[in-house]
Enzyme design. Sequence first.
Site, mmCIF file in Angstrom:
data_model
loop_
_atom_site.group_PDB
_atom_site.id
_atom_site.type_symbol
_atom_site.label_atom_id
_atom_site.label_comp_id
_atom_site.label_asym_id
_atom_site.label_seq_id
_atom_site.Cartn_x
_atom_site.Cartn_y
_atom_site.Cartn_z
ATOM 1 C CG ASP A 191 -3.271 -3.712 10.820
ATOM 2 O OD1 ASP A 191 -2.151 -4.167 10.508
ATOM 3 O OD2 ASP A 191 -3.839 -2.850 10.145
ATOM 4 C CG ASN B 143 -11.638 2.446 3.366
ATOM 5 O OD1 ASN B 143 -10.490 2.635 3.750
ATOM 6 N ND2 ASN B 143 -12.391 1.475 3.835
ATOM 7 C CG HIS C 279 -8.178 1.373 5.988
ATOM 8 N ND1 HIS C 279 -8.820 0.304 5.392
ATOM 9 C CD2 HIS C 279 -6.870 1.193 5.690
ATOM 10 C CE1 HIS C 279 -7.948 -0.461 4.780
ATOM 11 N NE2 HIS C 279 -6.755 0.058 4.933
ATOM 12 C CD GLU D 270 -11.963 -0.767 6.926
ATOM 13 O OE1 GLU D 270 -11.513 0.260 6.371
ATOM 14 O OE2 GLU D 270 -11.947 -1.883 6.389
#
Length: 261
Positions: free
Chosen positions: A68, A137, A139, A144
Amino acid sequence: MEVVICKDAAQVGAVAAAKVAQVARRVGPSVVLGVATGSSPLALYSELAALVAAGSIDLSHASAFALDEYVGLPQGHPESYAEVIRRTVTEPLGLDPSRVHVPDGFADDLALAAEQYEAAIAAAGGVDVQILGIGANGHIGFNEPTSSLSSRTRIKILTPRTRADNARFFDSPEQVPIHCLTQGLGTILDAREVVLVANGQSKADAVRAAVEGPLTAMVPASVLQLHRFATVVVDEAAAAGLTTGDFHAFIRDNKPEWQRY
Ligand code: F6R
């Protein structure tokens, strides 16, 4: 999914590097690595660099594809993932910079850049081993919660939680970009092997949900349950939520020799 529980972060790095090195030896010097940024894989990269320096693996013709990149940072910004990958992967591992790729978060046409990134991975023959961290979380990459489980490289918006978690790399939380380009979950699943590393109590809930929870877009890392060759290497704190911890220790202690790395 193989889950390896290690006593600390240093051992996580050594075990995960051994797994990546096993793939690199099998594939040869032209191995295609998938690389993550963040704190989690740093020990792994140091261990891999030591294996390269010792002549134990040959990455002289290796390619690498980052997961990313932020959108909106000025080119050359020290926290752009292009720069982070150069400092933590390309230089320590002695990779040829022309074979190291990061999504072009500076492109005028981000959708085209995303398509071209997918094409570049395919042209390289696909990723042999994808290194992953995991967000608190759940990811992976910057996919996400609620990301499509079959997504490809595209523009995404970061959650407030991820921006807060990554604020430690910036002078102030507002400087963390809102947008990013990230490989999709479908892109990650295409890698022939994946190795996820996680350390610390802050990752325990995400690790439990990814390994033992239902397959759900609310925990993007749970998509790895669909992968044939996924290895999850975690320290004891990150493994604390697993109900299957004893079983994984039993597997480790009873592994046949040919399966060890
Ligand atoms: C970054 C990436 C992210 C990180 C995750 C964990 O390229 O893919 O998914 O792996 O945010 O970050 P750390 O390791 O800093 O806790």
